[in-house]
Design an enzyme around this catalytic site. Structure first.
Site, PDB file in Angstrom:
ATOM      1  N   LYS A  87     -34.152  22.598  33.297  1.00 47.56           N
ATOM      2  CA  LYS A  87     -33.704  23.893  32.767  1.00 47.56           C
ATOM      3  C   LYS A  87     -34.760  24.965  32.966  1.00 47.56           C
ATOM      4  CE  LYS A  87     -30.354  22.162  29.507  1.00 47.56           C
ATOM      5  NZ  LYS A  87     -30.027  21.873  28.123  1.00 47.56           N
ATOM      6  N   LYS A 128     -24.311  15.990  36.290  1.00 49.49           N
ATOM      7  CA  LYS A 128     -23.602  15.742  35.034  1.00 49.49           C
ATOM      8  C   LYS A 128     -22.582  16.835  34.752  1.00 49.49           C
ATOM      9  CE  LYS A 128     -25.469  16.909  31.177  1.00 49.49           C
ATOM     10  NZ  LYS A 128     -26.341  17.154  30.030  1.00 49.49           N
ATOM     11  N   LYS A 132     -21.672  21.478  29.572  1.00 51.52           N
ATOM     12  CA  LYS A 132     -20.989  22.557  28.852  1.00 51.52           C
ATOM     13  C   LYS A 132     -21.247  23.930  29.449  1.00 51.52           C
ATOM     14  CE  LYS A 132     -22.102  21.103  24.318  1.00 51.52           C
ATOM     15  NZ  LYS A 132     -23.541  20.977  24.413  1.00 51.52           N
TER      16      LYS A 132
HETATM   17  P1  TYM Z   1     -25.276  18.013  24.004  1.00 47.42           P
HETATM   18  O1  TYM Z   1     -24.748  19.076  23.086  1.00 47.42           O
HETATM   19  O2  TYM Z   1     -25.660  18.419  25.374  1.00 47.42           O
HETATM   20  O3  TYM Z   1     -24.225  16.867  24.119  1.00 47.42           O
HETATM   21  C1  TYM Z   1     -23.622  16.269  22.976  1.00 47.42           C
HETATM   22  C2  TYM Z   1     -23.383  14.793  23.252  1.00 47.42           C
HETATM   23  O4  TYM Z   1     -22.546  14.630  24.390  1.00 47.42           O
HETATM   24  C3  TYM Z   1     -23.181  13.780  25.346  1.00 47.42           C
HETATM   25  N1  TYM Z   1     -22.842  14.258  26.692  1.00 47.42           N
HETATM   26  C4  TYM Z   1     -22.326  13.489  27.656  1.00 47.42           C
HETATM   27  N2  TYM Z   1     -21.972  12.195  27.672  1.00 47.42           N
HETATM   28  C5  TYM Z   1     -21.457  11.706  28.828  1.00 47.42           C
HETATM   29  N3  TYM Z   1     -21.265  12.461  29.935  1.00 47.42           N
HETATM   30  C6  TYM Z   1     -21.598  13.769  29.962  1.00 47.42           C
HETATM   31  N4  TYM Z   1     -21.378  14.504  31.045  1.00 47.42           N
HETATM   32  C7  TYM Z   1     -22.152  14.339  28.774  1.00 47.42           C
HETATM   33  N5  TYM Z   1     -22.586  15.588  28.451  1.00 47.42           N
HETATM   34  C8  TYM Z   1     -23.018  15.510  27.178  1.00 47.42           C
HETATM   35  C9  TYM Z   1     -24.668  13.929  25.073  1.00 47.42           C
HETATM   36  O5  TYM Z   1     -25.381  12.821  25.557  1.00 47.42           O
HETATM   37  C10 TYM Z   1     -24.682  14.035  23.571  1.00 47.42           C
HETATM   38  O6  TYM Z   1     -24.613  12.761  22.977  1.00 47.42           O
HETATM   39  N6  TYM Z   1     -29.984  17.327  22.496  1.00 47.42           N
HETATM   40  C11 TYM Z   1     -28.594  17.000  22.237  1.00 47.42           C
HETATM   41  C12 TYM Z   1     -28.124  17.431  20.875  1.00 47.42           C
HETATM   42  C13 TYM Z   1     -28.952  16.920  19.756  1.00 47.42           C
HETATM   43  C14 TYM Z   1     -28.923  15.605  19.239  1.00 47.42           C
HETATM   44  C15 TYM Z   1     -29.851  15.609  18.154  1.00 47.42           C
HETATM   45  C16 TYM Z   1     -28.236  14.440  19.589  1.00 47.42           C
HETATM   46  C17 TYM Z   1     -29.837  17.636  19.029  1.00 47.42           C
HETATM   47  N7  TYM Z   1     -30.371  16.858  18.053  1.00 47.42           N
HETATM   48  C18 TYM Z   1     -30.106  14.458  17.423  1.00 47.42           C
HETATM   49  C19 TYM Z   1     -28.482  13.290  18.838  1.00 47.42           C
HETATM   50  C20 TYM Z   1     -29.403  13.304  17.772  1.00 47.42           C
HETATM   51  C21 TYM Z   1     -27.732  17.711  23.256  1.00 47.42           C
HETATM   52  O7  TYM Z   1     -28.161  18.649  23.868  1.00 47.42           O
HETATM   53  O8  TYM Z   1     -26.466  17.239  23.298  1.00 47.42           O
END
Ligand code: TYM
Length: 331
Positions: free
Chosen positions: A112, A197, A200
């Site tokens: 990023k 990947k 969003k």
């Molecule tokens: P985020 O918001 O990008 O994604 C949320 C969850 O969705 C999963 N995910 C995916 N799984 C499979 N294929 C994909 N293409 C895909 N895109 C997203 C992510 O792995 C995630 O589980 N840093 C984290 C948010 C966060 C968090 C936490 C998660 C902040 N604090 C504490 C767990 C525990 C994030 O950016 O997720």
């Protein structure tokens, strides 16, 4: 009882990747079998260029979708991260535990950061420290398990390292958590570029299926998915990433195994058609429920308010204990 924590960052409309990689298990398994907390981690949405009104809108939309997908506030705690001060309080102590080198090694920071620089934007310091805040999210609740997609593995590893280091230096304070992943679709790939990947931030891109896309839009995106030059339907993530992605999506929707499914199809077209229909059916009830829930924002606000109260009560003793352990005078 196992304590579970996971979160979604309101940086864009939720995608099929978020659902298959994370949300679906939270709904189907985690909330029933564990003491689970699920958070709209809004502070994390401020690490890149953002529009305040959009973050507010997406935070509410993410909460609504989490409930529409089936999270039940009677069974689990759903809340907004910024409503619970303990996350930011603990994050600072963990910044005093982590090192600059270990944060600079984080893949998401590198990716990023490079993208922001290429677009002529400055890189926010919070993009570098973001995994520490994520560690605080997890450790504040003495979490045992973190159900996430593949892309979060490195961040959960860092969280484990920080927990172990803090406990060794200052006395046992945190539970050392572990990441759990779904058996298939732990990394759903972009339909137009199956080597990256599905994310969003790829707004309205044809390679990303959003949970709120209309059925016809979902069909179109899947039917136009980039496939490989071969003809045979084989499950091989390296040589046939496009087909492997579709097989994984279909297997995740139907509860099957991508390798077995590969044997069922003789053409890419038939595989795409079935995958499109499976995804449409998977998302239909979520979209319908979302429309009902969105009509009553007061209900969502009340769920989030109660969730934050519960979360605060759970986090405070651990964060207070960390403050004492590290050498700060009790207030
Ligand atoms: P985020 O918001 O990008 O994604 C949320 C969850 O969705 C999963 N995910 C995916 N799984 C499979 N294929 C994909 N293409 C895909 N895109 C997203 C992510 O792995 C995630 O589980 N840093 C984290 C948010 C966060 C968090 C936490 C998660 C902040 N604090 C504490 C767990 C525990 C994030 O950016 O997720």
């Amino acid at each position: 009882m196992t304590r579970i924590f996971s979160g979604i960052k309101p940086t864009g409309h939720l995608t099929l990747g978020n659902y298959l990689g994370a949300l679906r298990r939270w709904v189907g398994v985690d909330q029933h079998q564990s003491d689970a907390l699920f958070s709209i981690v809004d502070l994390h949405a401020l690490t890149v260029e953002h529009d305040p009104a959009r973050v507010r809108r997406l935070s509410r939309q993410s909460a609504t979708l989490m409930l529409a997908a089936g999270l039940d506030p009677q069974l689990c705690t759903v809340f907004v991260q910024s409503h619970v001060d303990e996350h930011a309080r603990l994050s600072y102590l963990l910044e005093c535990t982590a090192t600059d080198g270990e944060l600079r090694r984080m893949i998401q920071y590198k990716e990023k950061g490079t993208r922001a620089r290429a677009a002529g934007q400055s890189v926010r310091l919070s993009l570098l420290t973001y995994p520490v805040l994520m560690a605080a999210d997890i450790l504040a609740y003495r979490t045992d398990e973190v159900p996430v997609g593949d892309d979060q593995t490195q961040h959960v590893e860092l969280t484990r390292d920080l927990a172990v280091r803090f406990n060794q230096r200052y006395g046992h304070t945190f539970t050392v958590p572990r990441a759990t992943h779904p058996p298939v679709a732990a990394r759903v790939m972009n339909l137009q570029d199956p080597t990256s990947k599905m994310g969003k931030s790829d707004e309205s891109g044809p390679g990303t299926v959003h949970l709120l896309d209309e059925a016809d839009v979902v069909r179109k995106k899947i039917m136009r998915a980039v496939t490989d030059s071969g003809r045979e339907v084989e499950y091989d993530r390296v040589t046939r990433p496009g087909i492997a992605n579709l097989l994984e999506i279909l297997a995740a929707c139907e509860g099957g195994n991508p390798k077995d499914l590969a044997g069922v199809y003789e053409s890419y077209g038939a595989l795409k058609k079935d995958t499109a229909e499976a995804v449409v059916e998977l998302l239909r009830p979520i979209r319908e429920r979302h429309a009902e829930l969105a009509a009553d924002p007061g209900h969502i606000d009340s769920v989030l308010r109660k969730g934050a109260e519960r979360a605060r009560e759970m986090a405070r003793p651990t964060v207070d204990a960390a403050y004492r352990a590290i050498g700060l005078l009790p207030a």
